[in-house]
Design a protein around this motif. Sequence first.
Motif, mmCIF file in Angstrom:
data_model
loop_
_atom_site.group_PDB
_atom_site.id
_atom_site.type_symbol
_atom_site.label_atom_id
_atom_site.label_comp_id
_atom_site.label_asym_id
_atom_site.label_seq_id
_atom_site.Cartn_x
_atom_site.Cartn_y
_atom_site.Cartn_z
ATOM 1 N N ASN A 34 0.788 -1.236 0.000
ATOM 2 C CA ASN A 34 0.000 0.000 0.000
ATOM 3 C C ASN A 34 0.822 1.288 0.000
ATOM 4 O O ASN A 34 0.356 2.315 -0.497
ATOM 5 C CB ASN A 34 -0.966 0.014 1.185
ATOM 6 N N ASP A 35 2.016 1.255 0.577
ATOM 7 C CA ASP A 35 2.849 2.463 0.627
ATOM 8 C C ASP A 35 4.314 2.049 0.723
ATOM 9 O O ASP A 35 4.961 2.209 1.760
ATOM 10 C CB ASP A 35 2.443 3.351 1.803
ATOM 11 N N PHE A 36 4.804 1.520 -0.379
ATOM 12 C CA PHE A 36 6.165 1.008 -0.420
ATOM 13 C C PHE A 36 7.216 2.062 -0.057
ATOM 14 O O PHE A 36 8.120 1.782 0.734
ATOM 15 C CB PHE A 36 6.440 0.385 -1.793
ATOM 16 N N PRO A 37 7.124 3.304 -0.583
ATOM 17 C CA PRO A 37 8.127 4.296 -0.178
ATOM 18 C C PRO A 37 8.158 4.534 1.338
ATOM 19 O O PRO A 37 9.232 4.667 1.923
ATOM 20 C CB PRO A 37 7.707 5.562 -0.940
ATOM 21 N N ALA A 38 6.995 4.579 1.976
ATOM 22 C CA ALA A 38 6.958 4.777 3.428
ATOM 23 C C ALA A 38 7.604 3.587 4.141
ATOM 24 O O ALA A 38 8.345 3.766 5.118
ATOM 25 C CB ALA A 38 5.525 4.968 3.902
ATOM 26 N N TRP A 39 7.337 2.372 3.668
ATOM 27 C CA TRP A 39 7.951 1.185 4.270
ATOM 28 C C TRP A 39 9.470 1.253 4.128
ATOM 29 O O TRP A 39 10.196 0.981 5.088
ATOM 30 C CB TRP A 39 7.395 -0.085 3.614
ATOM 31 N N LEU A 40 9.946 1.627 2.936
ATOM 32 C CA LEU A 40 11.392 1.747 2.732
ATOM 33 C C LEU A 40 11.999 2.767 3.687
ATOM 34 O O LEU A 40 13.060 2.519 4.277
ATOM 35 C CB LEU A 40 11.700 2.154 1.288
ATOM 36 N N ARG A 41 11.330 3.897 3.841
ATOM 37 C CA ARG A 41 11.850 4.953 4.710
ATOM 38 C C ARG A 41 11.876 4.534 6.182
ATOM 39 O O ARG A 41 12.683 5.040 6.956
ATOM 40 C CB ARG A 41 11.049 6.233 4.510
ATOM 41 N N LYS A 42 10.996 3.634 6.574
ATOM 42 C CA LYS A 42 11.019 3.110 7.948
ATOM 43 C C LYS A 42 12.178 2.134 8.147
ATOM 44 O O LYS A 42 12.674 1.974 9.259
ATOM 45 C CB LYS A 42 9.717 2.388 8.274
ATOM 46 N N GLU A 51 16.594 10.127 -1.121
ATOM 47 C CA GLU A 51 15.170 10.438 -0.920
ATOM 48 C C GLU A 51 14.578 11.013 -2.209
ATOM 49 O O GLU A 51 13.494 10.623 -2.633
ATOM 50 C CB GLU A 51 14.993 11.470 0.213
ATOM 51 N N GLN A 52 15.315 11.941 -2.815
ATOM 52 C CA GLN A 52 14.853 12.563 -4.053
ATOM 53 C C GLN A 52 14.728 11.520 -5.165
ATOM 54 O O GLN A 52 13.745 11.507 -5.910
ATOM 55 C CB GLN A 52 15.813 13.668 -4.480
ATOM 56 N N GLN A 53 15.709 10.635 -5.282
ATOM 57 C CA GLN A 53 15.660 9.592 -6.311
ATOM 58 C C GLN A 53 14.464 8.673 -6.096
ATOM 59 O O GLN A 53 13.781 8.301 -7.050
ATOM 60 C CB GLN A 53 16.963 8.787 -6.310
ATOM 61 N N LEU A 54 14.192 8.329 -4.845
ATOM 62 C CA LEU A 54 13.035 7.490 -4.547
ATOM 63 C C LEU A 54 11.744 8.187 -4.966
ATOM 64 O O LEU A 54 10.858 7.578 -5.561
ATOM 65 C CB LEU A 54 13.006 7.138 -3.057
ATOM 66 N N ASP A 55 11.663 9.473 -4.692
ATOM 67 C CA ASP A 55 10.471 10.241 -5.066
ATOM 68 C C ASP A 55 10.299 10.364 -6.577
ATOM 69 O O ASP A 55 9.188 10.574 -7.054
ATOM 70 C CB ASP A 55 10.514 11.641 -4.446
ATOM 71 N N GLU A 56 11.375 10.256 -7.324
ATOM 72 C CA GLU A 56 11.320 10.412 -8.781
ATOM 73 C C GLU A 56 10.985 9.117 -9.528
ATOM 74 O O GLU A 56 10.714 9.149 -10.725
ATOM 75 C CB GLU A 56 12.644 10.970 -9.297
ATOM 76 N N ILE A 57 10.973 7.993 -8.842
ATOM 77 C CA ILE A 57 10.607 6.728 -9.491
ATOM 78 C C ILE A 57 9.106 6.740 -9.744
ATOM 79 O O ILE A 57 8.326 7.030 -8.833
ATOM 80 C CB ILE A 57 11.007 5.516 -8.620
ATOM 81 N N PRO A 58 8.677 6.438 -10.974
ATOM 82 C CA PRO A 58 7.236 6.454 -11.265
ATOM 83 C C PRO A 58 6.445 5.535 -10.326
ATOM 84 O O PRO A 58 6.870 4.409 -10.029
ATOM 85 C CB PRO A 58 7.154 5.961 -12.707
ATOM 86 N N ALA A 59 5.306 6.034 -9.860
ATOM 87 C CA ALA A 59 4.475 5.288 -8.907
ATOM 88 C C ALA A 59 4.085 3.919 -9.441
ATOM 89 O O ALA A 59 4.082 2.932 -8.688
ATOM 90 C CB ALA A 59 3.233 6.100 -8.551
ATOM 91 N N SER A 60 3.762 3.820 -10.723
ATOM 92 C CA SER A 60 3.344 2.528 -11.281
ATOM 93 C C SER A 60 4.476 1.507 -11.219
ATOM 94 O O SER A 60 4.247 0.327 -10.963
ATOM 95 C CB SER A 60 2.850 2.693 -12.718
ATOM 96 N N PHE A 61 5.710 1.964 -11.432
ATOM 97 C CA PHE A 61 6.867 1.065 -11.355
ATOM 98 C C PHE A 61 7.098 0.624 -9.912
ATOM 99 O O PHE A 61 7.338 -0.559 -9.643
ATOM 100 C CB PHE A 61 8.094 1.770 -11.928
ATOM 101 N N LEU A 62 7.000 1.570 -8.970
ATOM 102 C CA LEU A 62 7.154 1.220 -7.551
ATOM 103 C C LEU A 62 6.080 0.237 -7.103
ATOM 104 O O LEU A 62 6.362 -0.678 -6.320
ATOM 105 C CB LEU A 62 7.094 2.473 -6.683
ATOM 106 N N GLU A 63 4.853 0.413 -7.595
ATOM 107 C CA GLU A 63 3.771 -0.510 -7.240
ATOM 108 C C GLU A 63 4.073 -1.923 -7.730
ATOM 109 O O GLU A 63 3.808 -2.904 -7.020
ATOM 110 C CB GLU A 63 2.451 -0.022 -7.820
#
Length: 129
Positions: A34-42, A51-63
Amino acid sequence: MKQIFDNPGVAWVQDAFLALTGVEFQAGIDEIRNDFPAWLRKQFYFLPHQEQQLDEIPASFLERIAAHIADSYENGEPVQFYKETPPTDPNPDFKQLVVQGMDEGSTVTESNNKPIGPFAIFIRYVPIP
């Protein structure tokens, strides 16, 4: 406890996660999905540029990555992960993210059209020409 985002840190996080049971394990799976970036940051310490690179990855790819990681963990399998050591030159941040085992672009056998091998993530540093 947060880990450094490197090979030993990822191995530690995966071992600790796969040792979880019951409700804790399922809550972790749900957060990955449900929120992979938040899990990674934890789980990991990230530098500001990471952090910036993580934010720049397209959401569909992260999903898609998150779904494959969660599936692997639900099967009791760690994800193969390898991150190269950054070069010491002035521009070490040109990274290539190589993902193996996802449905699109995966290596497949001709007989069954299913991915070969486990899900794997590799981070390489590529010199800028």
